[in-house]
Write a protein that holds these residues in place. Structure first.
Motif, short mmCIF file in Angstrom:
data_model
loop_
_atom_site.label_atom_id
_atom_site.label_comp_id
_atom_site.label_asym_id
_atom_site.label_seq_id
_atom_site.Cartn_x
_atom_site.Cartn_y
_atom_site.Cartn_z
N GLU A 123 -4.01 1.69 11.05
CA GLU A 123 -3.10 2.79 11.48
C GLU A 123 -1.83 2.29 10.61
OE1 GLU A 123 -0.75 4.13 15.57
OE2 GLU A 123 -1.79 2.08 15.46
N LEU A 124 -1.50 0.98 10.38
CA LEU A 124 -0.20 0.58 9.63
C LEU A 124 -0.49 1.22 8.00
CD1 LEU A 124 2.29 -1.07 8.81
CD2 LEU A 124 0.94 -2.97 8.40
N THR A 125 -1.69 1.09 7.46
CA THR A 125 -2.04 1.57 6.27
C THR A 125 -1.76 3.17 6.28
OG1 THR A 125 -3.90 -0.34 5.80
CG2 THR A 125 -3.85 1.64 4.52
N ASP A 126 -2.21 3.75 7.27
CA ASP A 126 -2.11 5.44 7.35
C ASP A 126 -0.58 5.74 7.44
OD1 ASP A 126 -4.79 5.42 7.26
OD2 ASP A 126 -5.14 5.69 9.49
N PHE A 127 0.38 5.01 7.98
CA PHE A 127 1.61 5.12 8.27
C PHE A 127 2.33 4.96 6.99
CE2 PHE A 127 2.82 4.71 13.03
CZ PHE A 127 1.94 5.73 13.41
N ARG A 128 1.90 3.86 6.11
CA ARG A 128 2.63 3.72 4.79
C ARG A 128 2.31 4.96 3.96
NH1 ARG A 128 0.94 -2.76 4.55
NH2 ARG A 128 2.88 -3.67 5.30
N LYS A 182 4.26 8.36 0.57
CA LYS A 182 3.92 9.56 -0.30
C LYS A 182 3.92 9.02 -1.78
CE LYS A 182 5.12 12.98 3.02
NZ LYS A 182 5.84 12.37 3.99
N ASN A 183 3.71 7.87 -2.16
CA ASN A 183 3.61 7.35 -3.41
C ASN A 183 2.41 8.09 -4.36
OD1 ASN A 183 4.20 6.15 -6.01
ND2 ASN A 183 4.59 4.12 -4.90
N GLN A 184 2.53 8.59 -5.37
CA GLN A 184 1.50 9.17 -5.94
C GLN A 184 1.00 8.32 -7.37
OE1 GLN A 184 0.07 12.16 -5.18
NE2 GLN A 184 1.47 11.94 -3.47
N GLY A 185 1.79 7.21 -7.43
CA GLY A 185 1.31 6.34 -8.71
C GLY A 185 1.74 5.00 -8.38
N ALA A 202 12.77 -2.58 4.43
CA ALA A 202 13.45 -2.17 5.66
C ALA A 202 12.81 -1.08 6.36
CB ALA A 202 14.81 -1.45 5.18
N VAL A 203 12.15 -0.12 5.36
CA VAL A 203 11.24 0.95 6.16
C VAL A 203 10.20 0.48 6.71
CG1 VAL A 203 10.02 3.06 5.78
CG2 VAL A 203 12.19 2.73 4.81
N ASP A 204 9.55 -0.46 5.89
CA ASP A 204 8.29 -0.91 6.29
C ASP A 204 8.10 -2.00 7.59
OD1 ASP A 204 5.46 -1.17 5.73
OD2 ASP A 204 5.68 -3.18 5.03
N MET A 205 9.24 -2.67 7.81
CA MET A 205 9.36 -3.42 8.90
C MET A 205 9.44 -2.64 10.26
SD MET A 205 12.46 -6.18 8.08
CE MET A 205 12.77 -6.67 9.71
N ASN A 206 9.76 -1.31 10.27
CA ASN A 206 9.79 -0.42 11.35
C ASN A 206 8.26 0.01 11.49
OD1 ASN A 206 12.41 -0.25 12.23
ND2 ASN A 206 12.79 1.15 10.63
N ALA A 233 4.80 -2.30 -0.24
CA ALA A 233 4.19 -1.26 0.94
C ALA A 233 3.88 0.03 0.26
CB ALA A 233 4.85 -1.49 2.15
N ASN A 234 4.65 0.39 -0.66
CA ASN A 234 5.02 1.89 -1.25
C ASN A 234 4.08 2.06 -2.29
OD1 ASN A 234 6.49 0.45 -2.93
ND2 ASN A 234 8.08 1.86 -2.99
N GLY A 235 3.31 0.90 -2.85
CA GLY A 235 2.43 0.79 -3.77
C GLY A 235 2.97 0.57 -5.15
#
Length: 331
Positions: free
Chosen positions: A100-105, A110-113, A127-131, A181-183
């Motif tokens: 679920e965490l992976t899907d939320f990330r 929405k990182n394409q690369g 900061a975003v990932d902590m939430n 977390a954003n790739g």
């Protein structure tokens, strides 16, 4: 107030201590243990609200007595003869939360690369990932941990930083970079680009100082957890069971005896699942060694948390641009 002045929350006789999460006499504690151990919730035989101060009524109406035990805070999970049972194994529960965490990330960033990241972006992503972590992994751990809210906060505070550090290492174990977390990634072998400022408002001298003073902590982190994850080739199941051992820690500041007991129960369950898993994928002679290597990683995780505390101190004392790292709120 002395212990003899504390009353049993069920029958109002003198309390004999803190049993299964509430003050009670030995008789009511034994009653609760017996009911839970037999897994037989008493059936309703009265209109309810029986006077449990009456010796006869509390023996006759087991339903009211049991409900009163629950009402004052006694917890089924704390009955020593019955470790909590869940519909799923702990590992299955954690795998569900991590997916679920992976899907939320993916949905959030929405990182394409994948591109090189700067320290300012790293703070924003964190900061975003902590939430996201709070609404997935920590939500699951909270569900599995039957303790008071203040004790949950104690466990969560102790867990967040080690989780983010180890999660970066797990996601990066097949590369020479730290994957965020954003790739995007940080090149831990060349921090020149990482500490370049993307904000015109930042003092370039402070950026240089951050690289000089904080660079060594990156090297320590790289040689500590990062390399160990790569060397051992930690898989997802092992990683999530490591997370379980980190969360259900004991001996923490302000941790209650009740919370310690719950954590010890859960750690026992996690270790059982770890041994079972290693036995299922390795030869009998290799499995104990693998379990030992994973347990030793907990020491490295603790060192990583200590390193982050030192990193925070240096950043604040020298007023560095890295002092706004969101993780500093948790160390």
């Amino acid at each position: 107030m002395g212990e003899s002045e504390v009353k049993c929350g069920v029958c109002n006789e003198d309390s004999d201590g803190f049993n299964f999460g509430a003050f009670s006499c030995n008789a009511c504690a034994a009653f609760f243990r017996r009911i839970v151990s037999r897994n037989q919730v008493p059936q309703v035989k009265c209109p309810g609200n029986c006077d449990l101060h009456n010796h006869i009524l509390r023996r006759i109406c087991t339903r009211c007595r049991y409900e009163k035990c629950i009402q004052i805070g006694m917890k089924i999970s704390l009955v020593r003869s019955k470790i909590p049972k869940f519909q799923l194994e702990i590992l299955d529960e954690l795998k569900e939360a991590y997916q679920e965490l992976t899907d939320f990330r993916l949905a959030t960033f929405k990182n394409q690369g994948s591109k090189l990241t700067y320290f300012e972006e790293m703070d924003e992503v964190c900061a975003v990932d902590m939430n996201l972590i709070l609404n997935t992994m920590l939500k699951k751990f909270t569900k599995l941990t039957l303790v008071a809210d203040d004790q949950l906060r104690c466990l969560i505070t102790n867990f967040v930083v080690p989780f983010i550090l180890t999660d970066q290492c797990y996601r990066s174990k097949d590369t020479n970079f730290i994957i965020l977390a954003n790739g995007n990634y940080v090149n831990v072998y060349d921090l020149d680009n990482h500490y370049q400022s993307t904000s015109q408002g930042n003092d370039e001298q402070k950026v240089k100082e951050a690289k000089l003073l904080l660079g060594p902590y990156w090297k320590i982190g790289r040689d500590l957890l990062f390399q160990k994850f790569k060397e051992l080739k930690i898989d997802l199941n092992e990683y999530l069971l490591i997370c379980g051992l980190i969360f259900w820690d004991f001996g923490l500041p302000n941790q209650s005896d009740q919370c310690i007991e719950v954590c010890l129960q859960m750690r026992t369950k996690v270790l059982e699942e770890l041994i079972k898993y290693e036995n299922s994928i390795r030869p009998p002679k290799e499995s104990p060694m693998r379990v030992g290597e994973i347990i030793l990683m907990l020491q490295m995780v603790q060192k990583g948390k200590t390193m982050m505390e030192e990193y925070k101190t240096i950043s604040i004392v020298y007023d560095l641009c890295a002092k706004h790292c969101p993780l500093f709120r948790m160390v």
